[in-house]
Design an enzyme around this catalytic site. Structure first.
Site: not given
Ligand code: ZN
Length: 453
Positions: A61, A65, A331, A349
């Site tokens: 994960h 970009r 993440d 976020f």
């Molecule tokens: Zn997510």
């Protein structure tokens, strides 16, 4: 290449012993004691005495970009950062610009990774066109183009019937579906965990039920369709409980957790002083006065899903320890300084994660005695390889790809985002005392990054 004298841990084959590893033509050729006589004379020698040698770590994960947001990160910088963190494989999420919802974009990323990355890059495709949640992406063509899973990560398909159709297609094409679990109608524009601190700080809440509603939905749809659903970056105690019960009933679901969710809590939003004197007391050695400082409303503590309560953090750790959550991921979500240096409500976020992931996992799960080293390594190797059906990955079996991570579980160091190989610096862990560090990352038989001397 011959790696000698390391403690070789290969959870896939239940192997844990001091041994040598011989690599020939990018594949594992042999594993056992004293392989030097079997090695060619000109073999590259990697001395691993006192270090752990394991299958190359997989991070399923990450946000690289590219295309479209190369000010934050590129495939070249993102994979360099991952290699520095000990990762030999990463899976990039499709919420790029344009989104990875068509075979052309998949091909672009795979080509660029071929040229610019020293580690393996696997591509996740979108579930819906432009990740808009309205119309299915061409799932069959995405599979043909090489995606290994589909997800609308960053977003979440709200229409339950559309999600059902996605699962039916995915099952037909034998693709796992990964889901970022967020119910928009209840989360609305929440920016932090809904609880005591959101009330005190005056920030809009993102309630745990917003995640749990979609976890429940996914369990019901997995049962209905027989397709596998993997719930990404779970953050709440309720989600862990739902998953635990569903798995007991044999429903094909799985889950992952991120180091920030099992290290930090929403008290971090109130500033370092509050955090270290309460929820953070036990998580780092050394006197409170010497620990890193940050202000309240620090946007490097803003991620989605948000940091939750101490009880949620404990439930995530329990879920990892009892196997409910099989996988750990970063993440990794890089953002430019200027994007994060705004009022809390307006900041994007996400945080960077490749270079702190292994250390934080070792600290919170292994050094804290919640889990054995082998069980922890499994969450970065055999478990993600199995979910994503990556043949030759996540194992040191003879004939497997020679992806290896060499790390020192006890090495103490201080994380400085400025020293990162990635482009962005948005980490809440700046200045943290870490324990455990990658020393060499070997992908397909070649050293992608190393710090052995
Ligand atoms: Zn997510």
């Amino acid at each position: 290449m011959l790696l000698t004298g390391g403690r070789v841990i290969d959870p896939a084959n239940r192997f844990d012993a001091v041994a040598d590893v011989l690599v020939v033509d990018g594949k594992i050729a042999a594993l056992g004691p004293d392989l030097a006589p079997d090695a060619p004379k000109d073999a590259q020698h990697v001395e691993a005495k006192g270090l752990v040698v394991c299958p190359g770590l997989i991070d399923l994960h990450a946000h690289l970009r590219e295309p479209g947001q190369s000010a934050k990160e590129t495939i070249a910088t993102g994979t360099a950062s991952a290699a520095q963190g000990g990762f030999t494989s990463v899976v990039c999420m499709p919420n790029t610009s344009p989104a990875i919802d068509n075979p052309g974009t998949v091909a672009l990323i795979r080509e660029r990774a071929q040229r610019e990355s020293k580690i393996n890059v696997f591509v996740a495709g979108a579930i819906t066109k432009n990740i808009a949640g309205e119309e299915l992406a061409p799932i069959g063509s995405l599979k043909t183009a090489g995606v290994i899973a589909i997800t609308d990560d960053g977003h979440c398909v709200q229409n339950n019937d559309l999600m059902r159709r996605a699962l039916e297609y995915a099952r037909m094409f034998d693709l796992p579906v990964m889901d970022h679990c967020q119910d928009y109608s209840i989360v609305t524009d929440g920016v932090m965990h809904e609880g005591y601190w959101s009330a005190v700080l005056g920030l809009r809440g993102w309630p745990a039920s917003g995640e749990e509603l979609i976890v429940s939905r996914n369990i019901l749809l997995a049962e209905l369709t027989g397709a596998h659903v993997h719930c990404q970056h779970l953050s709440s105690s309720g989600s862990v409980q739902l998953l635990r019960e569903a798995k007991k009933r044999g429903i094909p679901v799985s889950g992952e957790a991120c180091p920030h969710h099992f290290t930090l809590t929403d008290t971090g939003l109130a500033g370092s002083e509050k955090f270290w004197s309460t929820d953070g007391k036990e998580i780092m050695a050394g006197p409170l006065a010497e620990r890193p400082r940050w202000p309240s409303y620090d946007t490097n503590f803003k991620m989605n899903p948000p940091l939750r309560s101490a009880a949620d953090r404990a439930a995530i750790i329990d879920g990892l320890a009892d196997g409910t959550l099989e996988i750990i991921s970063s993440d990794h979500a890089p953002h430019c300084d200027y994007e994060k240096e705004v009022e809390f409500d307006y900041a994007p976020f996400g945080i960077v994660g490749f270079e702190t992931e292994l250390a934080l996992s070792l600290m919170q799960l292994y050094h804290s005695k919640k889990m054995s080293l082998s069980d922890l390594i499994a969450k970065f190797t055999v478990a993600p390889a199995r979910l994503l059906r990556l043949p030759g990955k996540g194992t040191l079996g003879v004939g497997a790809d020679a992806d290896l991570t060499v790390f020192d579980p006890g090495q103490e160091w201080t994380y400085q985002p400025g020293a990162s190989a990635g482009k962005s610096r948005n980490s809440p862990f700046a200045g943290w005392a870490m324990k455990g560090k990658a020393r060499a990352t070997i992908a397909n038989g070649a050293i992608a990054w190393q710090d052995l001397n």
